[in-house]
Scaffold this motif. Sequence first.
Motif, PDB file in Angstrom:
ATOM      1  N   GLY A 166      -5.441   6.854  -8.127  1.00  0.00           N
ATOM      2  CA  GLY A 166      -4.622   8.049  -8.337  1.00  0.00           C
ATOM      3  C   GLY A 166      -3.227   7.869  -7.769  1.00  0.00           C
ATOM      4  N   SER A 167      -2.444   8.961  -7.771  1.00  0.00           N
ATOM      5  CA  SER A 167      -1.076   8.879  -7.241  1.00  0.00           C
ATOM      6  C   SER A 167      -1.069   9.434  -5.818  1.00  0.00           C
ATOM      7  N   LEU A 168      -0.002   9.113  -5.077  1.00  0.00           N
ATOM      8  CA  LEU A 168       0.148   9.636  -3.711  1.00  0.00           C
ATOM      9  C   LEU A 168       0.244  11.161  -3.762  1.00  0.00           C
ATOM     10  N   GLN A 169       0.851  11.691  -4.810  1.00  0.00           N
ATOM     11  CA  GLN A 169       0.967  13.156  -4.960  1.00  0.00           C
ATOM     12  C   GLN A 169      -0.437  13.778  -4.983  1.00  0.00           C
ATOM     13  N   GLN A 170      -1.345  13.171  -5.745  1.00  0.00           N
ATOM     14  CA  GLN A 170      -2.719  13.691  -5.812  1.00  0.00           C
ATOM     15  C   GLN A 170      -3.394  13.565  -4.431  1.00  0.00           C
ATOM     16  N   LYS A 171      -3.120  12.455  -3.750  1.00  0.00           N
ATOM     17  CA  LYS A 171      -3.780  12.231  -2.447  1.00  0.00           C
ATOM     18  C   LYS A 171      -3.302  13.273  -1.433  1.00  0.00           C
ATOM     19  N   ILE A 172      -2.006  13.614  -1.489  1.00  0.00           N
ATOM     20  CA  ILE A 172      -1.451  14.582  -0.532  1.00  0.00           C
ATOM     21  C   ILE A 172      -2.076  15.963  -0.746  1.00  0.00           C
ATOM     22  N   GLN A 173      -2.476  16.237  -1.985  1.00  0.00           N
ATOM     23  CA  GLN A 173      -3.076  17.557  -2.274  1.00  0.00           C
ATOM     24  C   GLN A 173      -4.377  17.756  -1.499  1.00  0.00           C
ATOM     25  N   ASN A 174      -4.992  16.612  -1.107  1.00  0.00           N
ATOM     26  CA  ASN A 174      -6.226  16.737  -0.302  1.00  0.00           C
ATOM     27  C   ASN A 174      -5.908  16.821   1.185  1.00  0.00           C
ATOM     28  N   GLY A 175      -4.621  16.980   1.522  1.00  0.00           N
ATOM     29  CA  GLY A 175      -4.277  17.112   2.945  1.00  0.00           C
ATOM     30  C   GLY A 175      -3.348  15.989   3.384  1.00  0.00           C
ATOM     31  N   PRO A 176      -2.608  16.198   4.483  1.00  0.00           N
ATOM     32  CA  PRO A 176      -1.623  15.208   4.926  1.00  0.00           C
ATOM     33  C   PRO A 176      -2.291  13.905   5.386  1.00  0.00           C
ATOM     34  N   LEU A 177      -1.532  12.820   5.302  1.00  0.00           N
ATOM     35  CA  LEU A 177      -2.018  11.513   5.759  1.00  0.00           C
ATOM     36  C   LEU A 177      -1.850  11.431   7.279  1.00  0.00           C
ATOM     37  N   ARG A 178      -2.798  10.798   7.972  1.00  0.00           N
ATOM     38  CA  ARG A 178      -2.621  10.608   9.418  1.00  0.00           C
ATOM     39  C   ARG A 178      -1.671   9.424   9.619  1.00  0.00           C
ATOM     40  N   GLU A 179      -1.169   9.268  10.842  1.00  0.00           N
ATOM     41  CA  GLU A 179      -0.085   8.314  11.098  1.00  0.00           C
ATOM     42  C   GLU A 179      -0.444   6.883  10.688  1.00  0.00           C
ATOM     43  N   SER A 180      -1.691   6.484  10.946  1.00  0.00           N
ATOM     44  CA  SER A 180      -2.067   5.088  10.614  1.00  0.00           C
ATOM     45  C   SER A 180      -1.940   4.860   9.101  1.00  0.00           C
ATOM     46  N   GLU A 181      -2.272   5.892   8.319  1.00  0.00           N
ATOM     47  CA  GLU A 181      -2.174   5.795   6.850  1.00  0.00           C
ATOM     48  C   GLU A 181      -0.707   5.801   6.427  1.00  0.00           C
ATOM     49  N   LEU A 182       0.117   6.606   7.126  1.00  0.00           N
ATOM     50  CA  LEU A 182       1.559   6.668   6.814  1.00  0.00           C
ATOM     51  C   LEU A 182       2.211   5.311   7.103  1.00  0.00           C
ATOM     52  N   LEU A 201      11.867  11.210   2.569  1.00  0.00           N
ATOM     53  CA  LEU A 201      11.307  12.536   2.246  1.00  0.00           C
ATOM     54  C   LEU A 201       9.891  12.421   1.685  1.00  0.00           C
ATOM     55  N   THR A 202       9.613  11.274   1.024  1.00  0.00           N
ATOM     56  CA  THR A 202       8.254  11.029   0.515  1.00  0.00           C
ATOM     57  C   THR A 202       7.276  10.907   1.688  1.00  0.00           C
ATOM     58  N   LEU A 203       7.676  10.163   2.722  1.00  0.00           N
ATOM     59  CA  LEU A 203       6.835  10.003   3.920  1.00  0.00           C
ATOM     60  C   LEU A 203       6.688  11.342   4.644  1.00  0.00           C
ATOM     61  N   PHE A 204       7.792  12.098   4.722  1.00  0.00           N
ATOM     62  CA  PHE A 204       7.779  13.417   5.377  1.00  0.00           C
ATOM     63  C   PHE A 204       6.778  14.331   4.670  1.00  0.00           C
ATOM     64  N   GLU A 205       6.809  14.305   3.349  1.00  0.00           N
ATOM     65  CA  GLU A 205       5.893  15.150   2.560  1.00  0.00           C
ATOM     66  C   GLU A 205       4.455  14.661   2.713  1.00  0.00           C
ATOM     67  N   ALA A 206       4.268  13.338   2.709  1.00  0.00           N
ATOM     68  CA  ALA A 206       2.911  12.778   2.855  1.00  0.00           C
ATOM     69  C   ALA A 206       2.337  13.099   4.236  1.00  0.00           C
ATOM     70  N   GLY A 207       3.266  13.300   5.197  1.00  0.00           N
ATOM     71  CA  GLY A 207       2.833  13.630   6.562  1.00  0.00           C
ATOM     72  C   GLY A 207       2.642  15.116   6.767  1.00  0.00           C
ATOM     73  N   GLY A 208       2.721  15.890   5.667  1.00  0.00           N
ATOM     74  CA  GLY A 208       2.457  17.321   5.751  1.00  0.00           C
ATOM     75  C   GLY A 208       3.691  18.186   5.840  1.00  0.00           C
TER      76      GLY A 208
END
Length: 282
Positions: free
Chosen positions: A94-110, A213-220
């Motif tokens: 899937g895309s990172l956008q879809q993954k973010i919809q399931n909640g923010p990534l933790r730092e190790s994932e970022l 901004l992509t990382l910021f969004e992925a981090g919640g």
Amino acid sequence: ESNISRYNIEFVELGVVGLGEFGRVTRCVNKLDGCVYALKRSLRPVAGSAAERAALTEVYAHAALGKHPHVVRYYSAWAEDDHMIIQNEYCDGGSLQQKIQNGPLRESELLLLLAHIADGLAYIHSLQLVHMDVKPGNIFICSGEGQPAHDSDDGYDDDEPQYHHIYKIGDLGHVTCVSSPSVEEGDCRYLPKEVLQEDLTQLTKADIFAFGLTLFEAGGGGPLPKNGQEWHDIRDGKLPDLHYLSREFNQLLKKMVDPDPSARPSAARLRRHPLLHPAGNK
Ligand SMILES: Cn1cc(CCO)c2c3c(c(-c4ccccc4Cl)cc21)C(=O)NC3=O
């Protein structure tokens, strides 16, 4: 609509993975090699239009970028029945956008995302090209499932698939060269102010801004503003802290979206960032 189309002869559709005004993206198996691909089928753009230039730029960029572990791979493109078709690597996660919809990534994932996409951007920038539409919807995930991460006799039970997914940059429809006089602007939520003001002198740093901004969004930190005071605050360097992330990570995000493009780290610098080489800090 002639049905002797290459699309129907060479591929079997397994399902739709994306729909939009751009067209539709399907997951297809190629009858000859038995592999699964992502095929984007869009209306053929009007000859001489900006859309046609973008479509050709996408194919030129894919051909120029060839093979890289963090850039979605291109295989073929053709026109038929008044449609344009591009055949790319299928990323099964899937895309990172879809993954973010399931909640923010933790730092190790970022940090994994940072390492992979910095690598992909450094490669693109090394060819004097810029992506110009970096955002979660254009970053795809390959699960990498099944490839044993270890060799067979190291005590890991081999039937246990190893999960270590890989992030890749996709959708090269806005790619241009660093010295390009004209830019097809990407998504305004990730657009730095200088590009909006037609300052195209440091386009690689526009990719860094969008990646920040992509990382910021992925981090919640999302959803990101499309305009208004909040949009300008971010461009003035007022990026809110993400409290569950380390101070170093928050500082890095602020550097990546610095109002001054020269102050933003290059992709090559990002790859060497201390956050990615903890051993070196001892
Ligand atoms: C919406 N969407 C969903 C997916 C699958 C994610 O598991 C996807 C892919 C692509 C693309 C794509 C983007 C831009 C141009 C051409 C393609 Cl095939 C779009 C995709 C692509 O190039 N590879 C994909 O996996």
